[in-house]
Design a protein around this motif. Structure first.
Motif, PDB file in Angstrom:
ATOM      1  N   ALA A 168       0.867  -1.569  -0.131  1.00  0.00           N
ATOM      2  CA  ALA A 168       0.391   0.028  -0.250  1.00  0.00           C
ATOM      3  C   ALA A 168       0.924   0.990  -0.008  1.00  0.00           C
ATOM      4  CB  ALA A 168      -0.753   0.462   1.175  1.00  0.00           C
ATOM      5  N   HIS A 169       0.199   2.564  -0.758  1.00  0.00           N
ATOM      6  CA  HIS A 169       1.177   3.041  -0.684  1.00  0.00           C
ATOM      7  C   HIS A 169       1.525   4.113   0.892  1.00  0.00           C
ATOM      8  CE1 HIS A 169       2.201   6.903  -1.831  1.00  0.00           C
ATOM      9  NE2 HIS A 169       1.595   8.189  -1.188  1.00  0.00           N
ATOM     10  N   GLY A 170       2.958   4.103   1.246  1.00  0.00           N
ATOM     11  CA  GLY A 170       3.339   4.064   2.687  1.00  0.00           C
ATOM     12  C   GLY A 170       4.575   3.732   2.965  1.00  0.00           C
ATOM     13  N   GLY A 171       4.557   2.988   2.169  1.00  0.00           N
ATOM     14  CA  GLY A 171       5.615   1.659   2.451  1.00  0.00           C
ATOM     15  C   GLY A 171       5.338   0.484   4.116  1.00  0.00           C
ATOM     16  N   HIS A 172       3.965   0.353   4.264  1.00  0.00           N
ATOM     17  CA  HIS A 172       2.934  -1.362   4.766  1.00  0.00           C
ATOM     18  C   HIS A 172       2.575  -2.025   3.516  1.00  0.00           C
ATOM     19  CE1 HIS A 172       1.031   3.103   5.195  1.00  0.00           C
ATOM     20  NE2 HIS A 172       0.419   2.589   3.871  1.00  0.00           N
ATOM     21  N   VAL A 173       2.253  -3.298   4.531  1.00  0.00           N
ATOM     22  CA  VAL A 173       1.347  -3.875   3.331  1.00  0.00           C
ATOM     23  C   VAL A 173       0.259  -4.169   4.069  1.00  0.00           C
ATOM     24  CG1 VAL A 173       3.199  -5.150   2.196  1.00  0.00           C
ATOM     25  CG2 VAL A 173       2.635  -5.816   4.918  1.00  0.00           C
ATOM     26  N   VAL A 174      -0.932  -5.089   3.199  1.00  0.00           N
ATOM     27  CA  VAL A 174      -2.403  -4.740   3.559  1.00  0.00           C
ATOM     28  C   VAL A 174      -2.124  -6.127   5.011  1.00  0.00           C
ATOM     29  CG1 VAL A 174      -4.437  -4.182   3.883  1.00  0.00           C
ATOM     30  CG2 VAL A 174      -2.943  -3.168   2.141  1.00  0.00           C
ATOM     31  N   ALA A 175      -2.657  -6.500   5.907  1.00  0.00           N
ATOM     32  CA  ALA A 175      -3.552  -7.803   5.870  1.00  0.00           C
ATOM     33  C   ALA A 175      -4.249  -7.768   7.097  1.00  0.00           C
ATOM     34  CB  ALA A 175      -2.588  -7.839   6.999  1.00  0.00           C
ATOM     35  N   ARG A 176      -5.593  -8.382   7.106  1.00  0.00           N
ATOM     36  CA  ARG A 176      -6.885  -8.105   7.800  1.00  0.00           C
ATOM     37  C   ARG A 176      -6.283  -9.325   9.148  1.00  0.00           C
ATOM     38  NH1 ARG A 176     -11.810  -6.089   7.157  1.00  0.00           N
ATOM     39  NH2 ARG A 176     -11.688  -4.690   4.668  1.00  0.00           N
ATOM     40  N   VAL A 177      -7.162  -9.041  10.172  1.00  0.00           N
ATOM     41  CA  VAL A 177      -6.889 -10.292  11.306  1.00  0.00           C
ATOM     42  C   VAL A 177      -8.198 -10.032  12.622  1.00  0.00           C
ATOM     43  CG1 VAL A 177      -4.762  -8.936  11.975  1.00  0.00           C
ATOM     44  CG2 VAL A 177      -6.643  -7.674  12.843  1.00  0.00           C
ATOM     45  N   PRO A 178      -8.348 -10.980  12.942  1.00  0.00           N
ATOM     46  CA  PRO A 178      -9.810 -10.893  13.733  1.00  0.00           C
ATOM     47  C   PRO A 178     -10.120 -10.026  14.974  1.00  0.00           C
ATOM     48  CG  PRO A 178      -8.365 -13.077  14.178  1.00  0.00           C
ATOM     49  CD  PRO A 178      -7.836 -12.007  13.031  1.00  0.00           C
ATOM     50  N   THR A 179     -11.545  -9.377  15.057  1.00  0.00           N
ATOM     51  CA  THR A 179     -11.465  -8.485  15.981  1.00  0.00           C
ATOM     52  C   THR A 179     -11.493  -9.357  17.132  1.00  0.00           C
ATOM     53  OG1 THR A 179     -13.426  -7.666  15.289  1.00  0.00           O
ATOM     54  CG2 THR A 179     -11.757  -6.798  14.511  1.00  0.00           C
ATOM     55  N   GLY A 180     -12.438 -10.582  17.163  1.00  0.00           N
ATOM     56  CA  GLY A 180     -13.253 -11.561  17.696  1.00  0.00           C
ATOM     57  C   GLY A 180     -14.690 -10.845  18.518  1.00  0.00           C
ATOM     58  N   GLY A 181     -14.789  -9.844  17.149  1.00  0.00           N
ATOM     59  CA  GLY A 181     -16.493  -9.927  17.303  1.00  0.00           C
ATOM     60  C   GLY A 181     -16.984 -10.321  16.065  1.00  0.00           C
ATOM     61  N   VAL A 182     -17.610 -10.225  16.163  1.00  0.00           N
ATOM     62  CA  VAL A 182     -19.224 -10.342  14.932  1.00  0.00           C
ATOM     63  C   VAL A 182     -20.089  -9.190  14.335  1.00  0.00           C
ATOM     64  CG1 VAL A 182     -21.268 -11.711  14.009  1.00  0.00           C
ATOM     65  CG2 VAL A 182     -19.692 -12.703  16.044  1.00  0.00           C
ATOM     66  N   HIS A 183     -19.953  -9.209  12.951  1.00  0.00           N
ATOM     67  CA  HIS A 183     -20.620  -8.580  12.031  1.00  0.00           C
ATOM     68  C   HIS A 183     -21.805  -8.678  11.854  1.00  0.00           C
ATOM     69  CE1 HIS A 183     -21.306  -6.351   8.423  1.00  0.00           C
ATOM     70  NE2 HIS A 183     -20.330  -5.555   8.541  1.00  0.00           N
ATOM     71  N   GLU A 184     -22.452  -7.221  13.139  1.00  0.00           N
ATOM     72  CA  GLU A 184     -23.844  -7.883  12.828  1.00  0.00           C
ATOM     73  C   GLU A 184     -25.398  -8.285  12.110  1.00  0.00           C
ATOM     74  OE1 GLU A 184     -25.615  -5.375  15.358  1.00  0.00           O
ATOM     75  OE2 GLU A 184     -24.203  -5.202  17.114  1.00  0.00           O
ATOM     76  N   PRO A 185     -24.712  -7.908  10.834  1.00  0.00           N
ATOM     77  CA  PRO A 185     -25.661  -7.939   9.504  1.00  0.00           C
ATOM     78  C   PRO A 185     -25.547  -9.316   8.952  1.00  0.00           C
ATOM     79  CG  PRO A 185     -24.965  -5.869   9.360  1.00  0.00           C
ATOM     80  CD  PRO A 185     -24.057  -6.415  10.278  1.00  0.00           C
ATOM     81  N   THR A 186     -24.309  -9.905   9.421  1.00  0.00           N
ATOM     82  CA  THR A 186     -24.291 -11.209   8.686  1.00  0.00           C
ATOM     83  C   THR A 186     -24.189 -12.379   9.003  1.00  0.00           C
ATOM     84  OG1 THR A 186     -21.593 -10.663   8.242  1.00  0.00           O
ATOM     85  CG2 THR A 186     -23.076  -9.691   6.157  1.00  0.00           C
ATOM     86  N   GLY A 187     -23.668 -11.893  10.853  1.00  0.00           N
ATOM     87  CA  GLY A 187     -23.309 -12.900  11.360  1.00  0.00           C
ATOM     88  C   GLY A 187     -21.513 -13.305  11.438  1.00  0.00           C
ATOM     89  N   GLU A 188     -20.684 -12.742  10.166  1.00  0.00           N
ATOM     90  CA  GLU A 188     -19.641 -13.342   9.706  1.00  0.00           C
ATOM     91  C   GLU A 188     -18.046 -12.912  10.516  1.00  0.00           C
ATOM     92  OE1 GLU A 188     -18.652 -15.553   7.369  1.00  0.00           O
ATOM     93  OE2 GLU A 188     -20.787 -15.327   6.907  1.00  0.00           O
ATOM     94  N   PRO A 189     -17.309 -14.117  11.472  1.00  0.00           N
ATOM     95  CA  PRO A 189     -16.597 -13.030  12.452  1.00  0.00           C
ATOM     96  C   PRO A 189     -15.843 -11.574  11.595  1.00  0.00           C
ATOM     97  CG  PRO A 189     -15.972 -15.258  11.499  1.00  0.00           C
ATOM     98  CD  PRO A 189     -17.133 -15.073  10.702  1.00  0.00           C
ATOM     99  N   GLU A 190     -15.683 -10.553  12.945  1.00  0.00           N
ATOM    100  CA  GLU A 190     -15.361  -9.530  11.871  1.00  0.00           C
ATOM    101  C   GLU A 190     -13.640  -9.189  12.032  1.00  0.00           C
ATOM    102  OE1 GLU A 190     -15.380  -6.124  15.094  1.00  0.00           O
ATOM    103  OE2 GLU A 190     -16.663  -4.958  13.650  1.00  0.00           O
ATOM    104  N   THR A 191     -13.283  -8.383  11.212  1.00  0.00           N
ATOM    105  CA  THR A 191     -12.029  -8.260  11.472  1.00  0.00           C
ATOM    106  C   THR A 191     -11.729  -7.106  10.862  1.00  0.00           C
ATOM    107  OG1 THR A 191     -11.948  -8.669   8.822  1.00  0.00           O
ATOM    108  CG2 THR A 191     -11.927 -10.504   9.531  1.00  0.00           C
ATOM    109  N   ARG A 192     -10.539  -6.569  10.886  1.00  0.00           N
ATOM    110  CA  ARG A 192     -10.079  -4.983  10.090  1.00  0.00           C
ATOM    111  C   ARG A 192      -8.916  -5.399  10.075  1.00  0.00           C
ATOM    112  NH1 ARG A 192     -12.686  -3.067  13.178  1.00  0.00           N
ATOM    113  NH2 ARG A 192     -13.068  -2.505  14.667  1.00  0.00           N
TER     114      ARG A 192
END
Length: 398
Positions: free
Chosen positions: A35-59
């Motif tokens: 990504a612009h700025g010298g870093h790469v992009v990742a997603r990690v679980p937050t431990g929460g649940v995305h309410e509309p879908t019930g899927e695990p929430e990530t950040r």
């Protein structure tokens, strides 16, 4: 080259926490694209649940010290439950990329000096990462078609460094409590003592009042030692030859050099357009503008912010050189440039996002990017210099 300083280093601002802090937490992830700025992009679980879908929430986490495709352990360095994204460092590499190398600098790495982004990446792969960022910005912000040939632009190495090291001819340092040379940590006011900065030349100067003579393509330029001048030794010649090749100035033409600094581009434009031509150099820094008058006596050197200063030159110009600070030229300046109906504009940019945004504005007014070159003037960092040729959309190729 503009004597204005490129965008100053921004340190993390103190802000009100938006929920539970996640600093110090660790996650095992496979990191994604650069990504612009010298870093790469990742997603990690937050431990929460995305309410509309019930899927695990990530950040989304912007991760330093990793290479795309690696599996790493990320430690969160900034972020709370309420933040849209977090920042983190790759503190352990579980599956390294073939592009990973041992950082040559002992001060590079998580929790160490924040000056370099890519010490852990081979120089060739660094340039590939920068090219990927340029492509992404041009598609997203300049709205170029993904098949546009400009997106095939590669980042070119420039003579004057040693495999990405020993290229800074000028270097600023922070100081430790005992006065030793130091560098700041990433996004922090904290410092780390540095015995030898490997991207600095052994004879690098620290900014101080005074002037020095720089020689470019057989010409001498008087430059303020605490003003702006490109710090890579190969940069001035590379940028001048590229701008001249793209613009192809002709005898008798009229040229505008905006954010002109001490007159580097103006000097060579004046040589090409000759005594029957005209060169106007506009620069906001009074000292640099005064030096440009001595460096380019045949040019009209005007001091003042570019936008209001342009009102003194409402007539048409054949050529324009734009070399703005990191934030780019922006809409008002681009529109003033277009109003002068140039046949060609050379846009020198140290931020591909600002360049892409301004190219979109040019496109709104009937101008297109016809050529693009990119140069690795800042090895080991995420920064890259681009030079784009912008011409009227109906201009024929060649």
């Amino acid at each position: 080259m503009s004597s204005r300083q490129r965008r100053p280093v921004r340190h993390a601002r103190a802000k009100q926490p938006r929920g539970r802090s996640r600093i110090g937490e660790r996650f095992e992830v496979e990191v994604g694209a650069i990504a612009h700025g010298g870093h790469v992009v990742a997603r990690v679980p937050t431990g929460g649940v995305h309410e509309p879908t019930g899927e695990p929430e990530t950040r989304v986490v912007f991760v330093r010290h990793a290479v795309p495709g690696e599996r790493v352990v990320v430690e969160i360095t900034e972020g709370t439950d309420g933040d849209r994204f977090w920042r983190g460092d790759a503190v352990e590499v579980l599956a390294p990329s073939p592009d990973r190398v041992v950082p040559p600098c002992p001060y590079a790495g998580p929790g160490k000096c924040g000056g370099c982004d890519f010490q852990h990446v081979s120089p060739t792969a660094q340039r590939d990462l920068k090219a990927a960022v340029i492509r992404e910005q041009l598609v997203r912000l300049a709205r170029l078609d993904p098949t546009d040939p400009l997106l095939e632009t590669r980042v070119e190495a420039v003579p004057g460094d040693e495999d990405g090291l020993r290229w800074r001819t000028r270097q600023s340092y922070a100081r430790t409590a005992d006065g030793s040379r130091a560098m700041r940590l990433h996004r922090s006011h904290d410092v780390i003592a540095v015995g030898d900065c490997l991207i600095a030349r052994t004879d690098a100067r620290e900014p101080a009042p005074g002037t020095v003579t720089e020689r470019v393509l057989g010409r001498d330029f008087t430059v303020a030692t605490d003003g702006f001048w490109q710090v890579h030794p190969g940069a001035p010649e590379t940028l001048v030859t590229t701008v001249l090749d793209l613009l192809d100035p002709r005898p008798g033409e009229r040229a505008l050099d905006l954010y002109a600094g001490v007159g580097l581009f103006a000097a060579f434009l004046a040589d090409r357009v000759g005594s029957e031509g005209r060169v106007v150099a506009i620069e906001g820094d009074a000292q640099a503008s005064a030096l440009s008058q001595g460096n380019v006596p045949s040019a009209e050197c005007s001091v003042g912010d570019v936008l209001p200063a342009l009102s003194s030159y409402p007539e048409s110009f054949d050529l324009v050189v734009l070399d703005p600070p990191r934030e780019g030229a922006r809409r008002a300046v681009v529109e003033e440039v277009v109003a002068r109906s140039p046949r060609a504009v050379a846009y020198v940019a140290c931020d591909p996002a600002a360049l892409a945004r301004d190219l979109a504005i040019f496109a709104e007014h009937g101008y297109r990017a016809a050529a693009l070159r990119a140069f690795d003037l800042f090895p080991m960092t995420h920064h890259v210099e681009c030079v784009a040729l912008v011409v009227p959309s109906d201009a024929t190729e060649g």
